[in-house]
Design a protein around this motif. Structure first.
Motif, PDB file in Angstrom:
ATOM      1  N   GLU A 239       0.694  -0.926   0.007  1.00 13.62           N
ATOM      2  CA  GLU A 239       0.001  -0.050  -0.078  1.00 13.62           C
ATOM      3  C   GLU A 239       0.824   1.362   0.132  1.00 13.62           C
ATOM      4  O   GLU A 239       0.485   2.077  -0.445  1.00 13.62           O
ATOM      5  CB  GLU A 239      -1.013   0.054   1.398  1.00 13.62           C
ATOM      6  N   LEU A 683      -5.648   0.171  -0.751  1.00 11.25           N
ATOM      7  CA  LEU A 683      -5.617   0.926  -1.667  1.00 11.25           C
ATOM      8  C   LEU A 683      -6.666   1.986  -1.739  1.00 11.25           C
ATOM      9  O   LEU A 683      -6.339   3.243  -1.783  1.00 11.25           O
ATOM     10  CB  LEU A 683      -5.445   0.153  -3.185  1.00 11.25           C
ATOM     11  N   HIS A 712      -0.164   7.168  -0.624  1.00 15.66           N
ATOM     12  CA  HIS A 712       0.247   6.253  -1.505  1.00 15.66           C
ATOM     13  C   HIS A 712       1.717   7.139  -1.925  1.00 15.66           C
ATOM     14  O   HIS A 712       1.714   8.312  -1.811  1.00 15.66           O
ATOM     15  CB  HIS A 712      -0.674   5.882  -2.488  1.00 15.66           C
TER      16      HIS A 712
END
Length: 819
Positions: A239, A683, A712
């Motif tokens: 992730e 995600l 991210h």
């Protein structure tokens, strides 16, 4: 002086304590000797009248502390151990547990073991009838008797009988082969009587009989994992894009070969430094130069590139690893193969990559033990949607995975399509052949109409649309028994491992006697979930059986097929063989995997910033993903680049790796799709709104601040959507926002107020197609509109006065005559 007195008192106390302990030990030993003497004295004289047969009777134990009863009957006989094969020097020994599942105590009685030394079974039907308790065969030869003590309700008692090799009853056996054996318990009460039919097999050893050619059998063991587990730590690292960080090691010397230090780590662990041991079961193991390189020329990567990629991937944990149970089974598998080299092991090449040093195997199967039979039943589209392409489990990929496991680019082995949960239908065999497999192994339900025929060579040559394929069909009875499974539910002796082993040896002897001069090769197939302790006992007995010779797979493949052409086609099952429960579990896994694949694709296309995207599709599961899976070098897929395509490819391959391990032939990994779901959820939840405090508005217009965070390693572009539950207090409906990598951005939404009051604003993130994701947050907006100064009050007063004057004039003015 005080210290000396204290020490003296301490030694005196210690001496007294030691004296008490000594007397207690003497008392315990005396009591045990008295119990033993009483037991021996109470043994009836006739218990040892059968030619020095030794008998031992144990005290009853609570059923909760003993093994579960092998029968639903109130009085059950369970064979715990027994001599399966008699030789001239073996004698006979057995241990039996008597269970009392009734509500009253079971009176003391006698257990007798009887045999018919002169009887020879005429057919396999006779043997099955005896096992089921439906045949009435006299058993006049008493091998031994033993007194069984009274057993309270809910308790059990274990008894043993040992018969020496020079026993006259054993010496009276003049012909080799299976003999009927009877275990009989009686205490004079009809309802307490119990009996179990079993077998014992006399070998040719020491008998003056004509020797006939031994029956050839091939024993095959699937070298696969019984279960896989997901790694939450690997999900987290994926992730946040851990692969984009430079490796702590800049040299590739630590992993210059498959036998280097990383391969020596304990397989089945999630240690971040054990990437090589996780092999292709992990998409985070080793690396190539780039995603495009892996798709075009994976096999031609230079050694230096491979070494560097290993070093770059050292900090990755495995997304899929062996469970603790599977790791324990792995060690037992190695011990079994080392002890019995005649066992033909067919290995999952991805599973081989989990061994520090891969064992020698006889062949390989499809990667991850992929269930081809279930695939044939559901169709390719359902699997492609779930993240599994055909190129991920074909024969070519199996060979590539083998080469990765062995570290030898020239390694090749015969590839076999191993049966999954369903049947080898014509469609399934067509698919297997098209995928490059020339031989399939059938465990159950193939040519079931041939079960009533004499034992024959376990080979069928079947025509498919892509050419002929050989189907090696496991002999049903022998394979069931070798898998520690009873032949029927009615065979009471086969409810225990000892009873099944005795039946296995008896059945194999009968098959040799059935056609003593016929050239046949029978296949005995074990299972992935095999009890390896029992498998050891099976191999020990088979390897010592004088009527058997254990051959290899090459011998079976070279043998003349039992059926071929149209005759073999008629033997193919027509039904899929999948039960409703198996289909439900399969559909559930496919749906969950499809959802996770779609979420990753959605994130790449509609959430990731457009400037970060690559021209190529980041979520394809084509040839490059399959080759990366075989090589175990998917970690490089996520190395840092100018765009996020490598990272997305790494995520996609991780999802595919979970998918192919979830849909294996064991059907035991139904919880594994949850790992793919966690990855997709990580995600989506990595882009989120930070909850804000309530807002108070004192004018007609104001602003609502909203903070959006991105966890991210690449920028994202999303839409902030806001809706209120009031028509008087509203906000702007949407606002576009771009958040850089590992950052947060604040966006303001205009507020318009028409009246005082309260409203709740629901805030949620949308992707660029307008679909919501993440958690919805609610912010309270409070409006307090009021007059700001005295001038405003004066204006209202004057307006009121003029209004009153207007009304007064309307009612008191004189009207015109013509009005």
């Amino acid at each position: 002086m005080m210290d000396w007195q204290h020490t003296r008192r301490y030694h005196a106390t210690s001496s007294a304590r030691m004296s008490h302990v000594a007397w207690a030990l003497i008392a315990c030993i005396t009591a045990v000797l008295m119990v033993v003497a009483t037991t021996v004295a109470s043994t009836p004289a006739h218990a040892a009248t059968t030619d020095n047969a030794k008998t031992v009777s144990s005290q009853s134990t609570n059923a909760a502390d003993a093994d579960t009863s092998c029968s639903n009957a109130e009085v059950a006989i369970c064979i715990e151990s027994a001599t399966a094969v008699l030789t001239s020097t073996s004698g006979y020994a057995t241990s039996v547990t008597i269970f009392n599942s009734g509500s009253t105590a079971l009176k003391a009685g006698m257990l007798t073991v009887e045999m018919n030394a002169m009887y020879s079974f005429a057919s396999r039907v006779d043997m099955q009838d005896w096992a089921n308790g439906d045949a009435h065969i006299p058993t006049p030869s008493v091998l031994g008797t033993v007194q069984v003590p009274q057993i309270p309700a809910g308790h059990s008692a274990n008894v043993s009988i040992t018969v020496p090799a020079d026993n006259s009853q054993l010496a009276s056996i003049f012909s080799w082969g299976p003999k009927p054996l009877l275990f009989d318990f009686s205490n004079g009460v009809d309802k307490d009587h119990a009996s179990v039919n079993s077998f014992v097999t006399r070998s040719t050893d020491g008998l003056k009989t004509a020797n006939t050619p031994p029956l050839s059998v091939t024993v095959v063991l699937p070298l696969t994992a019984s279960s896989w587990s997901g790694n939450a730590d690997a999900v987290k690292k994926l992730e946040v894009g851990a692969g984009d960080q430079p490796s702590a090691s800049s040299s590739g010397s630590a992993s210059a070969s498959k036998q280097s230090e990383p391969r020596q780590s304990d397989s089945g662990t999630d240690d971040a430094n054990s990437s090589s041991s996780s092999g292709a079961s992990s998409p985070l193991s080793t690396a190539s130069s780039s995603p495009s390189a892996s798709s075009s020329s994976s096999a031609s990567s230079s050694d230096s590139d491979k070494e560097a990629s290993h070093a770059d991937a050292e900090h990755y944990p495995s997304i899929v690893s062996l469970s603790e149970k599977a790791s324990s089974a792995q060690r037992k598998q190695l011990e079994l193969l080392k002890k019995y080299p005649m066992v033909q092991s067919i290995a999952d090449p991805l599973y081989l990559q989990n061994f520090p040093i891969p064992p020698q195997t006889s062949g390989i199967m499809q990667p991850a033990d992929f269930d081809i039979t279930a695939y044939a039943a559901k169709g390719s589209s359902a699997y492609a949607a779930a993240g599994i392409s055909d190129s991920m489990w074909n024969e070519s990929l199996a060979q590539q995975a083998l080469q990765t496991a062995t570290g030898n680019p020239k390694s090749t082995l015969e590839a076999y399509a191993w049966q999954g949960q369903g049947n080898w239908t014509q469609s399934a065999l067509d698919i297997a052949k098209k995928q490059g497999y020339s031989t399939a192994i059938s465990l159950t339900d193939f040519a079931s109409s041939d079960d009533s025929a004499s034992a024959h060579t376990s080979k069928y040559d079947v025509k498919t649309a892509s050419g002929d394929i050989s189907v090696l069909v496991a002999q049903r009875q022998l394979s069931l028994l070798a898998q520690n499974t009873a032949t029927t539910k009615s065979a009471d002796a086969e409810t225990t491992s000892a009873g099944r082993l005795s039946r296995l040896m008896a059945q194999s002897a009968f098959y040799q006697m059935e056609q003593p001069y016929a050239e046949r090769v029978l296949l005995i197939a074990m299972k992935t979930t095999e009890d390896l302790t029992y498998a050891d006992q099976v191999m020990s007995n088979l390897s010592k059986a004088s009527w058997l010779t254990i051959s290899d797979l090459a011998t079976l493949q070279k043998a003349t097929a039992y059926k071929s052409g149209q005759a073999a086609t008629h033997s193919i099952p027509t039904g899929t063989g999948l039960s409703n429960g198996e289909l439900t579990a399969l559909n559930s896994s496919l749906n969950a995997l499809t959802a996770s694949k779609n979420d990753i694709s959605r994130f790449a296309i509609s959430i990731l910033s457009s400037k970060e995207q690559s021209e190529s599709s980041p979520t394809s599961s084509g040839t490059s993903d399959a080759q990366a899976l075989a090589r175990g070098d998917a970690a490089q897929t996520g190395q840092h680049s100018d765009d996020a395509s490598g990272w997305i490819s790494q995520l996609s391959l991780s999802q595919s790796t979970v998918a192919i391990h979830s849909l294996d032939g064991t059907g035991r990994n139904t919880a594994l799709p949850g790992t793919a779901a966690q990855l997709a959820q990580a995600l989506l939840s990595g882009v989120h709104i930070t909850p804000s405090d309530s807002v108070t508005v004192v004018t007609e217009t104001a602003s609502l601040p909203v903070t959006v965070s991105n966890d991210h390693p690449y920028a994202v572009h999303v839409i902030v959507s806001s809706k209120t539950d009031s028509a008087e207090i509203v906000t702007a409906r949407e606002a576009q926002v771009e958040i850089p990598a590992n950052a947060e951005v604040q966006v303001t939404l205009p507020i318009r107020v028409a009246a005082a009051g309260q409203a709740n604003a629901s805030l949620v993130l949308l992707d660029r197609t307008g679909q919501a994701f993440g958690v919805t947050h609610s912010t309270r907006i409070t409006s307090s509109l009021r007059l700001s100064d005295m001038s405003g009050l004066a204006i209202l007063v004057v307006a009121g006065i003029f209004g009153l004057l207007g009304l007064w004039r309307q009612f008191n003015r004189k009207k015109d005559p013509d009005e």
